[in-house]
Scaffold this motif. Structure first.
Motif, mmCIF file in Angstrom:
data_model
loop_
_atom_site.group_PDB
_atom_site.id
_atom_site.type_symbol
_atom_site.label_atom_id
_atom_site.label_comp_id
_atom_site.label_asym_id
_atom_site.label_seq_id
_atom_site.Cartn_x
_atom_site.Cartn_y
_atom_site.Cartn_z
ATOM 1 N N LYS A 180 0.829 -1.203 0.000
ATOM 2 C CA LYS A 180 0.000 0.000 0.000
ATOM 3 C C LYS A 180 0.867 1.258 0.000
ATOM 4 O O LYS A 180 0.561 2.235 -0.703
ATOM 5 C CB LYS A 180 -0.937 0.002 1.206
ATOM 6 C CG LYS A 180 -2.068 -1.009 1.108
ATOM 7 C CD LYS A 180 -3.155 -0.769 2.137
ATOM 8 C CE LYS A 180 -2.689 -1.050 3.539
ATOM 9 N NZ LYS A 180 -3.807 -0.905 4.522
ATOM 10 N N ARG A 184 0.838 4.191 -2.859
ATOM 11 C CA ARG A 184 0.495 5.584 -2.553
ATOM 12 C C ARG A 184 1.622 6.540 -2.942
ATOM 13 O O ARG A 184 1.392 7.730 -3.166
ATOM 14 C CB ARG A 184 0.168 5.725 -1.071
ATOM 15 C CG ARG A 184 -1.182 5.088 -0.703
ATOM 16 C CD ARG A 184 -1.511 5.273 0.762
ATOM 17 N NE ARG A 184 -2.854 4.795 1.067
ATOM 18 C CZ ARG A 184 -3.141 3.906 2.029
ATOM 19 N NH1 ARG A 184 -2.170 3.407 2.771
ATOM 20 N NH2 ARG A 184 -4.385 3.545 2.232
ATOM 21 N N GLN A 239 -5.214 -3.533 -9.419
ATOM 22 C CA GLN A 239 -6.363 -3.515 -8.517
ATOM 23 C C GLN A 239 -6.055 -2.738 -7.229
ATOM 24 O O GLN A 239 -6.921 -2.074 -6.677
ATOM 25 C CB GLN A 239 -6.796 -4.942 -8.182
ATOM 26 C CG GLN A 239 -7.358 -5.705 -9.356
ATOM 27 C CD GLN A 239 -8.532 -4.984 -10.002
ATOM 28 O OE1 GLN A 239 -9.530 -4.691 -9.349
ATOM 29 N NE2 GLN A 239 -8.396 -4.663 -11.283
ATOM 30 N N ARG A 241 -4.066 -0.137 -7.029
ATOM 31 C CA ARG A 241 -4.191 1.281 -7.394
ATOM 32 C C ARG A 241 -5.662 1.697 -7.466
ATOM 33 O O ARG A 241 -6.047 2.772 -6.991
ATOM 34 C CB ARG A 241 -3.510 1.554 -8.748
ATOM 35 C CG ARG A 241 -2.012 1.355 -8.758
ATOM 36 C CD ARG A 241 -1.372 1.982 -9.982
ATOM 37 N NE ARG A 241 -1.934 1.494 -11.248
ATOM 38 C CZ ARG A 241 -1.498 0.416 -11.899
ATOM 39 N NH1 ARG A 241 -0.498 -0.316 -11.390
ATOM 40 N NH2 ARG A 241 -2.031 0.059 -13.038
ATOM 41 N N LYS A 242 -6.472 0.812 -8.027
ATOM 42 C CA LYS A 242 -7.903 1.110 -8.162
ATOM 43 C C LYS A 242 -8.559 1.298 -6.793
ATOM 44 O O LYS A 242 -9.275 2.277 -6.564
ATOM 45 C CB LYS A 242 -8.588 -0.031 -8.925
ATOM 46 C CG LYS A 242 -10.101 0.071 -8.981
ATOM 47 C CD LYS A 242 -10.688 -1.162 -9.646
ATOM 48 C CE LYS A 242 -12.211 -1.197 -9.512
ATOM 49 N NZ LYS A 242 -12.775 -2.450 -10.095
ATOM 50 N N HIS A 243 -8.292 0.378 -5.870
ATOM 51 C CA HIS A 243 -8.955 0.427 -4.566
ATOM 52 C C HIS A 243 -8.419 1.554 -3.684
ATOM 53 O O HIS A 243 -9.142 2.070 -2.829
ATOM 54 C CB HIS A 243 -8.827 -0.922 -3.861
ATOM 55 C CG HIS A 243 -9.728 -1.975 -4.425
ATOM 56 N ND1 HIS A 243 -11.052 -2.090 -4.086
ATOM 57 C CD2 HIS A 243 -9.492 -2.951 -5.340
ATOM 58 C CE1 HIS A 243 -11.594 -3.092 -4.744
ATOM 59 N NE2 HIS A 243 -10.677 -3.633 -5.512
ATOM 60 N N LEU A 244 -7.160 1.935 -3.902
ATOM 61 C CA LEU A 244 -6.588 3.044 -3.135
ATOM 62 C C LEU A 244 -6.796 4.390 -3.831
ATOM 63 O O LEU A 244 -6.368 5.415 -3.324
ATOM 64 C CB LEU A 244 -5.090 2.807 -2.902
ATOM 65 C CG LEU A 244 -4.733 1.653 -1.970
ATOM 66 C CD1 LEU A 244 -3.221 1.453 -1.924
ATOM 67 C CD2 LEU A 244 -5.283 1.876 -0.564
ATOM 68 N N LYS A 245 -7.428 4.331 -5.022
ATOM 69 C CA LYS A 245 -7.712 5.546 -5.810
ATOM 70 C C LYS A 245 -6.436 6.330 -6.121
ATOM 71 O O LYS A 245 -6.363 7.562 -5.960
ATOM 72 C CB LYS A 245 -8.729 6.426 -5.079
ATOM 73 C CG LYS A 245 -10.099 5.750 -4.906
ATOM 74 C CD LYS A 245 -11.094 6.649 -4.192
ATOM 75 C CE LYS A 245 -12.490 6.073 -4.208
ATOM 76 N NZ LYS A 245 -12.618 4.704 -3.682
ATOM 77 N N VAL A 246 -5.436 5.573 -6.564
ATOM 78 C CA VAL A 246 -4.165 6.165 -6.977
ATOM 79 C C VAL A 246 -4.103 6.088 -8.507
ATOM 80 O O VAL A 246 -4.126 4.992 -9.070
ATOM 81 C CB VAL A 246 -2.964 5.419 -6.351
ATOM 82 C CG1 VAL A 246 -1.652 5.990 -6.879
ATOM 83 C CG2 VAL A 246 -3.015 5.520 -4.837
ATOM 84 N N PRO A 247 -4.050 7.212 -9.209
ATOM 85 C CA PRO A 247 -4.197 7.193 -10.671
ATOM 86 C C PRO A 247 -2.975 6.697 -11.436
ATOM 87 O O PRO A 247 -3.085 6.309 -12.598
ATOM 88 C CB PRO A 247 -4.468 8.668 -11.005
ATOM 89 C CG PRO A 247 -3.800 9.437 -9.893
ATOM 90 C CD PRO A 247 -3.954 8.589 -8.670
#
Length: 298
Positions: A180, A184, A239, A241-247
């Motif tokens: 994580k 980030r 996935q 990146r998607k769940h942590l909303k990291v573009p």
């Protein structure tokens, strides 16, 4: 859970997995003691992980002993560290074997840690307990010697299970917080070519699997403790990146990982080895996972 099982002894139980098991079984009403080198906590019994000692009484007390002892492999594989990694696993296994043979009332079950790293790098063939290919490098040879020491111990009344555990994911320790963090920091792209498989198990499923093994006396020998759906590295990072909303996730080629591993004192094997491991025996006996797919866990 089997009501005849009341006392659980965990050797090397101060880490991520040991603490999760202690909390899990305590919540089930079981009494848990920990063999540790410090012996400072109330339910901790001091041992050196090498020789039988005053803790022999705890072997007599235990219905189940779970041995998780071993130096972390999250380090550089220098000759000194290689010797310590192997010795910590062999010595603790020998010490427990000796203590059980000396006990008038041996435990019903001995679960010894092993690792899914025992299988070869595989981007195609799934590795089951019966069909998996065990290779010949440092990590695989550690696992082979570890399991040989465990199963060569001559015991008449104690069932034995070696848990070939994959990477255990949870918020309180292990690999997941690190994954994580790098995501980030925008470094959550694929690692290497991204095609390597990532075998994993969620921490509560790990604890449930240990309970399941305790409750099913037909389970013996090596057991893969891993979720049934390994994922490719590129998909895992996508996935995450998607769940942590990291573009954005910058890919990390092998040469960069090698450089980074030297800087932080670890090995790229932990990221680049393709662990395509399947829990065939657990599922055959009827174990049900809460988190079968990585998306469910995330």
């Amino acid at each position: 859970m089997d009501t005849n099982i009341k006392h659980i002894l965990i050797a090397g139980g101060t880490g991520f997995l040991g603490q999760a098991l202690e909390n899990y079984f305590t919540d089930k009403g079981k009494e848990v003691k920990i063999l540790s080198r410090s012996g400072k906590a109330e339910n901790h019994i001091k041992w050196d992980g090498k020789q039988p000692g005053d803790w022999l009484a705890e072997i007599e007390w235990a219905d189940v002993i779970i041995n998780l002892s071993g130096k972390s492999v999250d380090c550089r594989y220098t000759e000194k560290n290689k010797k310590a990694i192997l010795a910590s696993r062999i010595d603790s296994t020998k010490a427990i074997c000796k203590s059980i043979t000396m006990a008038d009332k041996p435990p019903q079950l001995w679960i010894n840690a092993s690792s899914a790293t025992t299988y070869v790098h595989s981007e195609s063939q799934q590795m089951t307990e019966d069909e998996g290919i065990i290779g010949d490098d440092f990590s695989m040879n550690v696992c082979k010697q570890w399991e040989n020491e465990f199963f060569n111990c001559q015991l008449d009344h104690t069932r034995r299970v070696a848990i070939r555990t994959s990477i255990v994911l949870g918020n309180n320790g292990g690999a997941f917080p690190k994954l994580k963090t790098i995501t980030r920091c925008l470094m959550g792209g694929k690692q290497g070519n991204g095609q390597q498989y990532f075998s994993w198990i969620e921490i509560n499923d790990f604890c449930k699997a240990i309970e399941f093994i305790i409750n099913h006396p037909e389970i013996v020998g090596p057991i893969n403790v891993t979720a049934p759906n390994p994922v490719r590295n590129y998909y895992l990072m996508q996935q995450l990146r998607k769940h942590l909303k990291v573009p954005l996730g910058i890919p990390q080629p092998k040469w960069l990982l090698e450089l980074g591993a030297k800087i932080i004192g670890t090995e790229t094997e932990l990221l680049l080895k393709s662990r395509n491991v399947i829990p065939e025996k657990l599922t055959e006996v009827g174990f049900k996972f809460e988190h079968e797919k990585i998306d469910d866990f995330l």
